[in-house]
Design a protein around this motif. Structure first.
Motif, short mmCIF file in Angstrom:
data_model
loop_
_atom_site.label_atom_id
_atom_site.label_comp_id
_atom_site.label_asym_id
_atom_site.label_seq_id
_atom_site.Cartn_x
_atom_site.Cartn_y
_atom_site.Cartn_z
N GLY A 83 16.36 -1.10 -8.69
CA GLY A 83 15.52 -0.33 -7.70
C GLY A 83 14.70 -1.51 -7.10
O GLY A 83 13.69 -1.09 -6.28
N PHE A 84 15.19 -2.63 -6.84
CA PHE A 84 14.55 -3.85 -6.23
C PHE A 84 15.28 -3.69 -4.81
O PHE A 84 16.35 -3.78 -4.69
CB PHE A 84 14.66 -5.30 -6.90
CG PHE A 84 14.02 -5.40 -8.25
CD1 PHE A 84 12.57 -6.15 -8.06
CD2 PHE A 84 14.42 -4.83 -9.30
CE1 PHE A 84 11.89 -6.10 -9.40
CE2 PHE A 84 13.50 -4.92 -10.53
CZ PHE A 84 12.32 -5.78 -10.50
N ASP A 85 14.39 -3.38 -3.84
CA ASP A 85 14.93 -3.33 -2.54
C ASP A 85 15.22 -4.79 -1.81
O ASP A 85 16.01 -4.88 -1.10
CB ASP A 85 14.01 -2.61 -1.53
CG ASP A 85 13.79 -1.10 -2.06
OD1 ASP A 85 14.81 -0.81 -2.48
OD2 ASP A 85 12.75 -0.62 -1.99
N ASN A 86 14.40 -5.78 -2.27
CA ASN A 86 14.51 -6.98 -1.56
C ASN A 86 14.80 -8.41 -2.25
O ASN A 86 13.92 -8.89 -2.89
CB ASN A 86 13.01 -7.37 -0.85
CG ASN A 86 12.94 -6.40 0.28
OD1 ASN A 86 13.75 -5.96 1.24
ND2 ASN A 86 11.89 -5.63 0.42
N ALA A 87 16.12 -8.42 -2.78
CA ALA A 87 16.72 -9.60 -3.53
C ALA A 87 17.55 -10.57 -2.62
O ALA A 87 18.73 -9.92 -1.88
CB ALA A 87 17.50 -9.10 -4.61
N TYR A 88 17.27 -11.74 -2.49
CA TYR A 88 17.98 -12.60 -1.56
C TYR A 88 18.49 -13.70 -2.29
O TYR A 88 17.95 -14.36 -3.10
CB TYR A 88 17.08 -13.26 -0.50
CG TYR A 88 16.43 -11.97 0.47
CD1 TYR A 88 16.80 -11.46 1.19
CD2 TYR A 88 14.97 -11.84 -0.09
CE1 TYR A 88 15.96 -10.37 1.96
CE2 TYR A 88 14.27 -11.01 0.43
CZ TYR A 88 14.92 -9.94 1.60
OH TYR A 88 14.05 -9.03 2.37
N ASN A 89 19.94 -13.88 -2.34
CA ASN A 89 20.76 -14.71 -2.94
C ASN A 89 20.62 -15.94 -2.20
O ASN A 89 21.24 -16.00 -1.16
CB ASN A 89 22.08 -14.20 -3.12
CG ASN A 89 23.03 -15.13 -3.97
OD1 ASN A 89 22.47 -15.77 -4.85
ND2 ASN A 89 24.23 -15.39 -3.72
N LEU A 90 20.57 -17.33 -2.94
CA LEU A 90 20.79 -18.75 -2.34
C LEU A 90 22.24 -18.84 -2.02
O LEU A 90 22.67 -19.34 -3.48
CB LEU A 90 19.69 -19.33 -2.88
CG LEU A 90 19.84 -21.00 -2.40
CD1 LEU A 90 19.48 -20.95 -1.05
CD2 LEU A 90 18.97 -21.79 -3.17
N VAL A 91 22.79 -18.77 -1.19
CA VAL A 91 24.09 -19.35 -1.21
C VAL A 91 24.47 -20.89 -1.53
O VAL A 91 23.80 -21.62 -0.83
CB VAL A 91 24.97 -19.09 0.23
CG1 VAL A 91 26.34 -19.64 0.24
CG2 VAL A 91 24.89 -17.53 0.36
N GLY A 92 25.22 -21.14 -2.22
CA GLY A 92 25.29 -22.60 -2.62
C GLY A 92 24.54 -23.03 -3.72
O GLY A 92 24.51 -24.00 -4.42
N GLY A 93 23.48 -22.07 -4.07
CA GLY A 93 22.50 -22.55 -5.27
C GLY A 93 21.79 -23.64 -5.25
O GLY A 93 21.57 -24.30 -4.10
N ILE A 94 21.09 -24.12 -6.19
CA ILE A 94 20.45 -25.53 -6.27
C ILE A 94 21.20 -26.56 -6.02
O ILE A 94 20.78 -27.59 -5.60
CB ILE A 94 19.57 -25.46 -7.61
CG1 ILE A 94 18.41 -26.55 -7.47
CG2 ILE A 94 20.25 -25.84 -8.70
CD1 ILE A 94 17.07 -26.37 -8.57
N THR A 95 22.60 -26.47 -6.28
CA THR A 95 23.31 -27.80 -6.06
C THR A 95 23.10 -28.18 -4.83
O THR A 95 23.16 -29.32 -4.31
CB THR A 95 24.91 -27.26 -6.26
OG1 THR A 95 24.81 -26.97 -7.70
CG2 THR A 95 25.79 -28.52 -6.21
N GLU A 96 23.05 -27.32 -3.54
CA GLU A 96 23.15 -27.62 -2.05
C GLU A 96 21.62 -27.61 -1.66
O GLU A 96 21.36 -27.75 -0.59
CB GLU A 96 23.82 -26.57 -1.47
CG GLU A 96 25.42 -26.89 -1.73
CD GLU A 96 26.15 -25.74 -0.79
OE1 GLU A 96 25.93 -25.44 0.13
OE2 GLU A 96 27.34 -25.67 -1.16
N TRP A 97 20.43 -27.24 -2.49
CA TRP A 97 19.00 -27.38 -2.29
C TRP A 97 18.68 -28.52 -1.86
O TRP A 97 18.85 -29.67 -2.25
CB TRP A 97 18.28 -26.62 -3.27
CG TRP A 97 16.93 -26.58 -3.03
CD1 TRP A 97 15.81 -27.33 -3.74
CD2 TRP A 97 16.33 -25.70 -2.24
NE1 TRP A 97 14.65 -26.78 -2.94
CE2 TRP A 97 14.82 -25.84 -2.34
CE3 TRP A 97 17.01 -24.71 -1.25
CZ2 TRP A 97 13.70 -24.94 -1.47
CZ3 TRP A 97 15.83 -24.00 -0.63
CH2 TRP A 97 14.77 -24.05 -0.77
N GLU A 98 18.08 -28.51 -0.46
CA GLU A 98 17.54 -29.46 0.16
C GLU A 98 15.98 -29.92 0.16
O GLU A 98 15.32 -30.88 0.27
CB GLU A 98 17.84 -29.81 1.41
CG GLU A 98 19.38 -30.05 1.50
CD GLU A 98 19.94 -30.36 2.84
OE1 GLU A 98 19.10 -30.30 3.98
OE2 GLU A 98 21.33 -30.50 3.15
N GLY A 99 15.44 -28.58 -0.54
CA GLY A 99 14.00 -28.62 -0.56
C GLY A 99 13.46 -29.32 -1.88
O GLY A 99 14.13 -29.98 -2.69
#
Length: 102
Positions: A83-99
């Motif tokens: 029932g969660f309407d807003n779930a956003y998947n990070l493509v590439g995950g933390i492996t590609e995270w630059e933050g």
């Protein structure tokens, strides 16, 4: 569920005042570093994962990540079923995270 690129995810997250960052990796992975202020719920927890997710506020927007984007995609699908309407998947995950990672 929406798959967002690293850039889309970061941009949307920074502008979202109703956001929760959700890390679905294992504890060992989290010990290597986590995106600041992320909530950790291990997707490999089985029923415990589902129970903990069900306790979350369904009115929030969830930005979900794992190591590569596969488990977080599964987590987003489960959240949608719950029932969660807003779930956003990070493509590439933390492996590609630059933050930031703490």
């Amino acid at each position: 569920m929406a798959d967002l690129t690293q850039e889309e995810w970061a941009k949307q997250l920074s502008a979202d005042t109703n956001a929760v960052v959700l890390d679905v990796r294992t504890q060992d992975e989290v010990d290597e570093g986590i995106i600041p202020n992320a909530v950790h719920i291990d997707i490999y927890g089985g029923q415990e994962f589902i129970s903990k997710v069900e306790e979350l506020d369904k009115t929030k927007n969830y930005y979900v990540y794992c190591r590569s984007g596969n488990r977080s995609g599964q987590a987003c699908a489960i959240m949608n079923q719950l029932g969660f309407d807003n779930a956003y998947n990070l493509v590439g995950g933390i492996t590609e995270w630059e933050g930031d990672i703490v």
